[in-house]
Design a protein around this motif. Structure first.
Motif, PDB file in Angstrom:
ATOM      1  N   GLU A  74       0.909  -1.213   0.316  1.00 16.32           N
ATOM      2  CA  GLU A  74       0.083   0.139   0.234  1.00 16.32           C
ATOM      3  C   GLU A  74       0.284   1.520  -0.306  1.00 16.32           C
ATOM      4  O   GLU A  74       0.731   2.028  -0.525  1.00 16.32           O
ATOM      5  N   ARG A  77       1.849   1.784  -4.111  1.00 21.01           N
ATOM      6  CA  ARG A  77       0.181   2.347  -4.392  1.00 21.01           C
ATOM      7  C   ARG A  77       0.136   3.656  -4.087  1.00 21.01           C
ATOM      8  O   ARG A  77       0.594   3.986  -4.902  1.00 21.01           O
ATOM      9  N   GLU A  80       3.124   5.457  -5.499  1.00 18.06           N
ATOM     10  CA  GLU A  80       3.177   6.122  -7.226  1.00 18.06           C
ATOM     11  C   GLU A  80       1.688   7.274  -7.449  1.00 18.06           C
ATOM     12  O   GLU A  80       1.483   7.553  -8.129  1.00 18.06           O
TER      13      GLU A  80
END
Length: 85
Positions: A74, A77, A80
């Motif tokens: 996570e 993610r 990003e």
């Protein structure tokens, strides 16, 4: 996640984890991103730093090992998404 950027460069980054521990925890070492553009190498370092700082409790939602692994996933993610703007 809280982040501030100037021309794509990180000016500040604060990250807290909450669902896997008894109380929310601000993660340390996120300031390593300051002055960078969140390149893949930086994202991996921050994800590793987050992984090393959490000690999830046992839960019906998964083993502590799996939940700890998911912190790394996570983090990647989220960073990003921040990088994309």
């Amino acid at each position: 996640f809280y982040a501030a950027f100037s021309s794509g460069v990180v000016e500040s980054l604060t990250v807290a984890v909450s669902a896997i521990m008894p109380k929310p925890k601000l993660l340390r070492r996120m300031d390593e991103a300051v002055g960078t553009r969140l390149e893949n190498e930086v994202i991996e370092r921050l994800a590793d730093a987050a992984f090393k700082q959490v000690r999830p409790q046992t839960s019906i939602c998964g083993s502590p090992e799996w939940r700890r692994h998911m912190v790394r996933v996570e983090m990647r993610r989220g960073l990003e998404i921040l990088r994309k703007g």
